[in-house]
Design a protein around this motif. Sequence first.
Motif, PDB file in Angstrom:
ATOM      1  N   GLU A 450      68.907   7.349  18.929  1.00 53.16           N
ATOM      2  CA  GLU A 450      68.722   6.013  18.363  1.00 53.16           C
ATOM      3  C   GLU A 450      68.826   6.095  16.845  1.00 53.16           C
ATOM      4  OE1 GLU A 450      68.425   3.128  19.648  1.00 53.16           O
ATOM      5  OE2 GLU A 450      67.754   3.345  21.736  1.00 53.16           O
ATOM      6  N   SER A 451      68.866   4.941  16.205  1.00 54.96           N
ATOM      7  CA  SER A 451      68.889   4.891  14.748  1.00 54.96           C
ATOM      8  C   SER A 451      67.666   5.612  14.192  1.00 54.96           C
ATOM      9  CB  SER A 451      68.881   3.439  14.272  1.00 54.96           C
ATOM     10  OG  SER A 451      68.496   3.357  12.909  1.00 54.96           O
ATOM     11  N   PRO A 452      67.846   6.469  13.164  1.00 55.43           N
ATOM     12  CA  PRO A 452      66.696   7.159  12.566  1.00 55.43           C
ATOM     13  C   PRO A 452      65.734   6.210  11.858  1.00 55.43           C
ATOM     14  CG  PRO A 452      68.662   7.485  11.223  1.00 55.43           C
ATOM     15  CD  PRO A 452      69.107   6.806  12.482  1.00 55.43           C
ATOM     16  N   PHE A 453      66.136   4.948  11.678  1.00 60.03           N
ATOM     17  CA  PHE A 453      65.248   3.966  11.051  1.00 60.03           C
ATOM     18  C   PHE A 453      64.423   3.233  12.111  1.00 60.03           C
ATOM     19  CE2 PHE A 453      69.175   4.391   8.563  1.00 60.03           C
ATOM     20  CZ  PHE A 453      68.644   5.010   7.457  1.00 60.03           C
ATOM     21  N   LYS A 454      64.770   3.460  13.354  1.00 61.54           N
ATOM     22  CA  LYS A 454      64.000   2.964  14.500  1.00 61.54           C
ATOM     23  C   LYS A 454      63.135   4.089  15.063  1.00 61.54           C
ATOM     24  CE  LYS A 454      64.847   1.148  19.203  1.00 61.54           C
ATOM     25  NZ  LYS A 454      65.890   0.689  20.146  1.00 61.54           N
ATOM     26  N   PHE A 455      63.724   5.266  15.183  1.00 59.78           N
ATOM     27  CA  PHE A 455      63.012   6.474  15.595  1.00 59.78           C
ATOM     28  C   PHE A 455      62.833   7.334  14.352  1.00 59.78           C
ATOM     29  CE2 PHE A 455      63.479  10.976  17.076  1.00 59.78           C
ATOM     30  CZ  PHE A 455      62.259  11.076  17.725  1.00 59.78           C
ATOM     31  N   THR A 456      61.661   7.221  13.726  1.00 56.07           N
ATOM     32  CA  THR A 456      61.466   7.767  12.373  1.00 56.07           C
ATOM     33  C   THR A 456      60.702   9.085  12.340  1.00 56.07           C
ATOM     34  OG1 THR A 456      59.501   6.354  12.188  1.00 56.07           O
ATOM     35  CG2 THR A 456      61.557   5.496  11.261  1.00 56.07           C
ATOM     36  N   ALA A 457      60.649   9.786  13.464  1.00 63.02           N
ATOM     37  CA  ALA A 457      59.851  11.021  13.528  1.00 63.02           C
ATOM     38  C   ALA A 457      60.336  12.092  12.560  1.00 63.02           C
ATOM     39  CB  ALA A 457      59.870  11.572  14.955  1.00 63.02           C
ATOM     40  N   PHE A 458      61.616  12.047  12.177  1.00 58.68           N
ATOM     41  CA  PHE A 458      62.167  13.047  11.253  1.00 58.68           C
ATOM     42  C   PHE A 458      62.547  12.442   9.907  1.00 58.68           C
ATOM     43  CE2 PHE A 458      62.880  14.853  15.472  1.00 58.68           C
ATOM     44  CZ  PHE A 458      62.434  16.152  15.301  1.00 58.68           C
ATOM     45  N   GLN A 459      61.908  11.318   9.545  1.00 54.24           N
ATOM     46  CA  GLN A 459      62.308  10.555   8.368  1.00 54.24           C
ATOM     47  C   GLN A 459      63.758  10.109   8.521  1.00 54.24           C
ATOM     48  OE1 GLN A 459      61.292  10.427   4.351  1.00 54.24           O
ATOM     49  NE2 GLN A 459      59.875  12.163   4.414  1.00 54.24           N
ATOM     50  N   ALA A 460      64.365   9.679   7.432  1.00 57.09           N
ATOM     51  CA  ALA A 460      65.748   9.213   7.468  1.00 57.09           C
ATOM     52  C   ALA A 460      66.243   9.102   6.035  1.00 57.09           C
ATOM     53  CB  ALA A 460      65.841   7.848   8.168  1.00 57.09           C
ATOM     54  N   GLY A 461      67.516   8.867   5.864  1.00 56.73           N
ATOM     55  CA  GLY A 461      68.075   8.748   4.530  1.00 56.73           C
ATOM     56  C   GLY A 461      68.141  10.101   3.833  1.00 56.73           C
ATOM     57  N   PRO A 462      68.154  10.118   2.499  1.00 51.77           N
ATOM     58  CA  PRO A 462      68.278  11.380   1.745  1.00 51.77           C
ATOM     59  C   PRO A 462      67.175  12.398   2.018  1.00 51.77           C
ATOM     60  CG  PRO A 462      68.756   9.516   0.318  1.00 51.77           C
ATOM     61  CD  PRO A 462      68.237   8.939   1.601  1.00 51.77           C
ATOM     62  N   ARG A 463      65.998  11.939   2.477  1.00 55.94           N
ATOM     63  CA  ARG A 463      64.893  12.875   2.725  1.00 55.94           C
ATOM     64  C   ARG A 463      64.739  13.205   4.211  1.00 55.94           C
ATOM     65  NH1 ARG A 463      60.759  12.844  -2.179  1.00 55.94           N
ATOM     66  NH2 ARG A 463      59.931  14.660  -1.092  1.00 55.94           N
ATOM     67  N   ILE A 464      65.767  12.950   4.999  1.00 57.46           N
ATOM     68  CA  ILE A 464      65.676  13.261   6.425  1.00 57.46           C
ATOM     69  C   ILE A 464      65.384  14.746   6.603  1.00 57.46           C
ATOM     70  CG2 ILE A 464      68.137  13.748   6.740  1.00 57.46           C
ATOM     71  CD1 ILE A 464      67.868  12.258   9.479  1.00 57.46           C
ATOM     72  N   CYS A 465      64.605  15.071   7.618  1.00 56.35           N
ATOM     73  CA  CYS A 465      64.132  16.443   7.823  1.00 56.35           C
ATOM     74  C   CYS A 465      65.297  17.411   8.039  1.00 56.35           C
ATOM     75  CB  CYS A 465      63.189  16.484   9.022  1.00 56.35           C
ATOM     76  SG  CYS A 465      62.592  18.134   9.421  1.00 56.35           S
ATOM     77  N   LEU A 466      65.381  18.411   7.174  1.00 55.09           N
ATOM     78  CA  LEU A 466      66.435  19.408   7.295  1.00 55.09           C
ATOM     79  C   LEU A 466      66.200  20.340   8.480  1.00 55.09           C
ATOM     80  CD1 LEU A 466      66.828  20.386   3.539  1.00 55.09           C
ATOM     81  CD2 LEU A 466      68.535  19.212   4.937  1.00 55.09           C
ATOM     82  N   GLY A 467      64.965  20.453   8.907  1.00 51.07           N
ATOM     83  CA  GLY A 467      64.638  21.366   9.998  1.00 51.07           C
ATOM     84  C   GLY A 467      64.632  20.714  11.359  1.00 51.07           C
ATOM     85  N   LYS A 468      65.269  19.564  11.505  1.00 51.04           N
ATOM     86  CA  LYS A 468      65.259  18.839  12.784  1.00 51.04           C
ATOM     87  C   LYS A 468      65.792  19.696  13.930  1.00 51.04           C
ATOM     88  CE  LYS A 468      67.193  14.709  14.999  1.00 51.04           C
ATOM     89  NZ  LYS A 468      68.028  13.489  14.788  1.00 51.04           N
TER      90      LYS A 468
END
Length: 521
Positions: A450-468
């Motif tokens: 889903e959209s990372p702005f709907k499912f925000t467990a790993f943040q989103a945008g420039p600070r999205i989790c690098l360790g996903k």
Amino acid sequence: MDSPSMASVMNSLFMAGFFTVILLLTVFGIATLISHVKEWMMKEKRPPIAGLMLHQLVYFNTLFDYQTFLARKYPTYRLILASHSDIYTSDPVNVEYILKTNFSNYSKGKYNYEIMKDLFGDGIFAVDGDKWRHQRKLASYEFSTKVLRDFSSDVFRSNAAKLVANVSEAASLNKMIDLQDMLMKSTLDSMFKVGFGIELNSLSGSNEFGNRFTKAFDDSNVIVFWRFVDPFWKIKRFLNIGLEASLKRNIKVMDDFVFNLIKHKREQMKSETKSERSKQDILSRFLIESEKDAAANMTDRYLRDIILNFMVAGKDTSANTLTWFFYMLCKNPFIQEKIVQEVRESTNTAGNDISNSIDEFTERITEEALDKMQYLHAALTETLRLYPAVPVDGKNSDEEDILPDGLKVRKGDGMNYMPYAMGRMTYIWGDDAEDFRPERWLQNGVFRPESPFKFTAFQAGPRICLGKEFAYRQMKIFAAILLNFFKFKLRDEKKEAKYRTMFTLHMDQGLHLFAFHRLKN
């Protein structure tokens, strides 16, 4: 004249302290009331006021459910202090705006940095600007290397096998276990091996220093998060009393432990030749990088901050998610068995081919096998939707702004999005938002994100989790290996699990269950 007794002196001091607290609370309350009246008189279209920031102190033990309750009434709302407002949103459109569209206006900010600095220092979770970009760039490169991916996968398989051995012993004795405690120790061992290149062995209980580090780390996590709702934490820190005194002691335990590791690693690397220094662990690779780039100024303090932030990301988040995952599987035994079937099919151990050897089975957990485990991936993602590793995340508005829904944000306002609350919103996920249903993530048996702005467990945008992907790989390896060998059942099936309010969603009082050996098919 007789000197006053010790009792009368203590009584006077107590009364002076008591009246000082009452005075401070009164001044604070009046200032907040004035602010509330001014807000009410304003004609600007601001987020609705849902209450005072002090309400979060009242509801602290169930804070994320309190935020969920308010989010059902207002997709975006605010709580007020005398100095500023804290805005909270569960609206995916607003979330995309603050995390991506107008990312430059929503920093961690001075307010969050001051609260978090004692624990997180200048690590990536707490900083903005050049330090954030430098760590982001360095971490992005490290997480993308095949060397780290292969090394970490080997470490995860090895520690999952050790965990199976511990659970197997308890299962043979029909002994109850605290799976959360085991997972915490096992993922900590994994992160120390990947992060520092050392065997911590906290799962075996043989490392006293490792156990002290773990307790200090977990307690500090709680105390620092408490600062967000405690208006007097700076006074307590200045006086070195209460939780702030405990935090100071805990930080010293962690600092002593980590600084000794860094010192040892530096000395070890000085005695090695260049050919010997192609290290796999994160700390070694950062030290090598610091020698290449003197401008990076990687002091021991800076390395401590980087590594501790890495530990939070790798240890707490994965262990907490796996804890909630196994809790939900116990609540939904049909889903537990469905995952077992998929794991065995993906590793070619279905039917009579299943092996009783831990080592033999772990060798079958290859990248190809993990990629086939689509239902397991969906079940872990569904767990993160309802029990996100980071339940709420805060930013700061650097300038005045207007959100997509037309609500005004003032300079200095806190801006928070709420993954925990968002996972429970019917206006985001439908009428079954609170149901645990991995199938919502599958389309024709294939995982569909889903959209990372709907499912925000790993943040989103420039600070999205690098360790996903790193986190998913660790969780899938641990889950697949444990479920292949054991069936899990809660000690008390009627008891509902509660969380402990802190930065990460930790299950309060542990996950107490029984493990039963699985038989060959």
